[in-house]
Design a protein around this motif. Sequence first.
Motif, mmCIF file in Angstrom:
data_model
loop_
_atom_site.group_PDB
_atom_site.id
_atom_site.type_symbol
_atom_site.label_atom_id
_atom_site.label_comp_id
_atom_site.label_asym_id
_atom_site.label_seq_id
_atom_site.Cartn_x
_atom_site.Cartn_y
_atom_site.Cartn_z
ATOM 1 N N TYR A 165 39.332 61.574 41.254
ATOM 2 C CA TYR A 165 40.183 61.838 39.836
ATOM 3 C C TYR A 165 39.032 62.176 38.745
ATOM 4 C CZ TYR A 165 44.400 59.928 42.098
ATOM 5 O OH TYR A 165 45.248 59.542 42.806
ATOM 6 N N LEU A 191 43.847 55.050 35.339
ATOM 7 C CA LEU A 191 44.433 54.998 36.702
ATOM 8 C C LEU A 191 43.856 53.739 37.537
ATOM 9 C CD1 LEU A 191 44.115 58.676 37.818
ATOM 10 C CD2 LEU A 191 46.208 57.470 37.082
ATOM 11 N N ALA A 216 45.800 56.759 43.283
ATOM 12 C CA ALA A 216 46.585 55.885 42.296
ATOM 13 C C ALA A 216 47.999 55.867 42.643
ATOM 14 C CB ALA A 216 46.241 56.176 40.785
#
Length: 309
Positions: A105, A113, A200
């Motif tokens: 990410y 997250l 997530a």
Amino acid sequence: MPVLTIEHVTHYKYRQPVSFGEHRIMVRPRESYDQRLIEARLDIDPAPADLRWLHDVFGNSVAIARFEGRATGLRFHSTVRLEHAPVAHHQIDVEAYARCYPFTYASEDMPDLLRSIERQHHDPYRVVDTWARGFVRNDGATDTVGLLSDMAMRIRSEFTYVPRHEKGTQTPIETLKKRQGTCRDFAVLMIEAVRALGFAARFVSGYVYNPSRGEGRVGGGNTHAWVRVFLPGSGWVEFDPTNGIVGNRGLVRVAVARDPYQAVPLSGTWAGMPSSAAGMDVSVEITLEDAVEPPTSARQAVAGSPATC
């Protein structure tokens, strides 16, 4: 755009008058670009002495009711009318860097997250980890959306849905061993599995309906539970492992949380003789005013346009 009317009634019954403590109600759908509230009404009998609304830490709408006096019953009746815009699997647009698993990410997203990636259940023998890794190709060429879709479809096809009205959920390991459970159990299993892979994920509580006569849905007649996974480019994407749904078609969000206990539709206390409790009735009826045609299955669409990994 389909217009829905949702009638949700919960009726607690008692053999003699009892008093009621504070009750927390989460039945008002979240407003977003894909679902717009037209009307929302909450009727409570007996009427509470005080009723106030708030947004919790996740932005869910919560009603807090306080009561005076005693009664032999307590009834909550939620009536909601809303526009619902289905977002299908083929509309999931993932950023190029995240189309193949594994990926990382973006640094600006990670601080927000992290708690949704954090595991919530102990897995000392890596049972869930091993099961989750089974969806990753050995040659490293794993399509991200395909992986998540396969997991949802696998749960739908290989696990047996068994309604259970008691509170709480099975652990993911219990669900894997029993190969059966409720929509809550399947959601918790998928959340833990995708978190084991670094995704997530969040728990969603809401309602499920049939968008057309040609589509069957499991989990109706009560509230429903599924999963949201954060995918760069599309944000939070719905995956319903009970029905094998990818996208929000047939799914109306009410509460989004990190853990199921944070998204309980109705909770509260009462005081009286233990023998006073005479049971609880719950009913959910959803009327669809504007039906739409069923799409190709989620797996077919994903297979038809795979990412190049």
